[in-house]
Design a protein around this motif. Sequence first.
Motif, short mmCIF file in Angstrom:
data_model
loop_
_atom_site.label_atom_id
_atom_site.label_comp_id
_atom_site.label_asym_id
_atom_site.label_seq_id
_atom_site.Cartn_x
_atom_site.Cartn_y
_atom_site.Cartn_z
N MET A 146 30.73 -10.35 -15.91
CA MET A 146 31.07 -11.75 -15.89
C MET A 146 30.21 -12.16 -17.07
N LYS A 147 30.87 -12.80 -17.84
CA LYS A 147 30.28 -13.20 -19.03
C LYS A 147 29.09 -14.63 -18.61
N GLN A 148 28.28 -14.65 -19.14
CA GLN A 148 27.10 -15.70 -18.62
C GLN A 148 26.93 -16.83 -19.82
N LEU A 149 27.31 -16.23 -21.12
CA LEU A 149 27.03 -17.52 -21.98
C LEU A 149 27.98 -17.06 -23.43
N SER A 150 28.19 -18.02 -24.15
CA SER A 150 29.04 -17.74 -25.25
C SER A 150 27.70 -17.98 -26.45
N ILE A 151 28.04 -17.26 -27.47
CA ILE A 151 27.05 -17.36 -28.61
C ILE A 151 27.84 -17.72 -30.02
N GLU A 152 27.26 -18.62 -30.69
CA GLU A 152 27.74 -18.77 -32.14
C GLU A 152 26.46 -18.30 -33.10
N LYS A 153 26.67 -17.26 -33.79
CA LYS A 153 25.43 -16.84 -34.68
C LYS A 153 25.95 -17.51 -35.98
N ASN A 154 24.66 -17.65 -36.79
CA ASN A 154 24.65 -18.20 -38.12
C ASN A 154 25.51 -19.55 -38.27
N PRO A 155 25.43 -20.69 -37.42
CA PRO A 155 26.31 -21.83 -37.74
C PRO A 155 26.18 -22.39 -39.10
N ASN A 156 27.29 -22.89 -39.97
CA ASN A 156 27.22 -23.33 -41.36
C ASN A 156 26.49 -22.38 -42.02
N ASN A 157 26.89 -21.17 -41.69
CA ASN A 157 26.39 -19.99 -42.48
C ASN A 157 25.05 -19.93 -42.87
N ILE A 158 24.10 -20.28 -41.88
CA ILE A 158 22.70 -20.33 -41.98
C ILE A 158 21.99 -19.21 -41.26
N GLU A 159 21.86 -18.26 -41.77
CA GLU A 159 21.46 -17.02 -40.99
C GLU A 159 20.22 -17.16 -40.22
N GLY A 160 20.25 -16.57 -39.18
CA GLY A 160 19.20 -16.77 -38.06
C GLY A 160 19.28 -17.66 -36.99
N LEU A 161 20.03 -18.64 -37.31
CA LEU A 161 20.16 -19.79 -36.23
C LEU A 161 21.38 -19.34 -35.12
N ILE A 162 21.26 -19.55 -34.00
CA ILE A 162 21.88 -19.10 -32.95
C ILE A 162 22.32 -20.10 -32.05
N VAL A 163 23.54 -20.75 -31.58
CA VAL A 163 23.71 -21.66 -30.84
C VAL A 163 24.21 -20.85 -29.51
N ILE A 164 23.47 -21.21 -28.52
CA ILE A 164 23.58 -20.69 -26.94
C ILE A 164 24.45 -21.62 -25.94
N LYS A 165 25.39 -21.10 -25.74
CA LYS A 165 26.08 -22.03 -24.89
C LYS A 165 26.30 -21.27 -23.17
N PRO A 166 25.33 -21.48 -22.43
CA PRO A 166 25.41 -20.97 -21.23
C PRO A 166 26.28 -21.28 -20.35
N ARG A 167 26.71 -20.14 -19.40
CA ARG A 167 27.77 -20.40 -18.48
C ARG A 167 27.14 -21.49 -17.30
N VAL A 168 27.57 -22.37 -16.87
CA VAL A 168 27.07 -23.37 -15.86
C VAL A 168 27.78 -23.27 -14.70
N PHE A 169 27.22 -23.03 -13.43
CA PHE A 169 28.11 -22.78 -12.15
C PHE A 169 27.89 -24.28 -11.40
N LEU A 170 28.94 -24.79 -11.58
CA LEU A 170 28.62 -26.20 -10.62
C LEU A 170 29.53 -26.17 -9.13
N ASP A 171 28.97 -26.81 -8.25
CA ASP A 171 29.38 -26.92 -6.99
C ASP A 171 29.12 -28.11 -6.51
N GLU A 172 29.28 -28.65 -5.26
CA GLU A 172 28.72 -29.80 -4.46
C GLU A 172 27.46 -29.78 -4.34
N ARG A 173 26.30 -28.88 -4.76
CA ARG A 173 25.11 -29.04 -4.67
C ARG A 173 24.42 -29.52 -5.86
N GLY A 174 25.44 -29.18 -6.99
CA GLY A 174 24.76 -29.34 -8.33
C GLY A 174 25.25 -28.45 -9.30
#
Length: 191
Positions: A1-29
């Motif tokens: 199961m994939k826990q997150l998605s990654i965008e490496k080098n946004p705007n072609n700037i080497e070394g930066l990484i955008v991390i988009k974690p998988r969020v599990f939502l339910d009635e508790r939060g």
Amino acid sequence: MKQLSIEKNPNNIEGLIVIKPRVFLDERGYFCETYNKSVMYNLGVNIDFVQDNESLSTKGVLRGLHFQKKFSQAKLVRVIQGSVFDVAVDIRSGSPTYGKYFGIELTSENHFQLYIPKGFAHGFVALSDEAIFSYKCTDFYHPEDEGGLLWNDEEIAIDWPISIIDEIIVSEKDKKHPTFKEFKEGDFKFF
């Protein structure tokens, strides 16, 4: 199961990484993983965080653009409450993207994170009434080693989303940072 998605080098700037974690939502939060050393290692980021910081800012507070000179820090940043526009400026001399920036909205709703390697100036502006900002650092804070760039430097030309903000609030210290031109003309070589 994939826990997150990654965008490496946004705007072609080497070394930066955008991390988009998988969020599990339910009635508790929700639940999400905010850091995993093995995932970072697989991304080519083999670092140890030594200090966590947190700040509370009201709408319009702009912090930055900050860096440390000799004790450079890599950072993993995120928002716990509210929203900010977060910016990283490449100040690595010799980098093909030297002086370029990347900006992203980080919110408590999108849970995005930004990994910023050493050699970047960093700052953000709070877009919500209150924003709690959290960041992990790879070196300790050394007040005598602080550096900065003027947040509204014309050469860097950051497109801050400030039209939605009534007033920008910047510390006296941050108002006195050098321009990017002054930084480049100085004897300070970063990386």
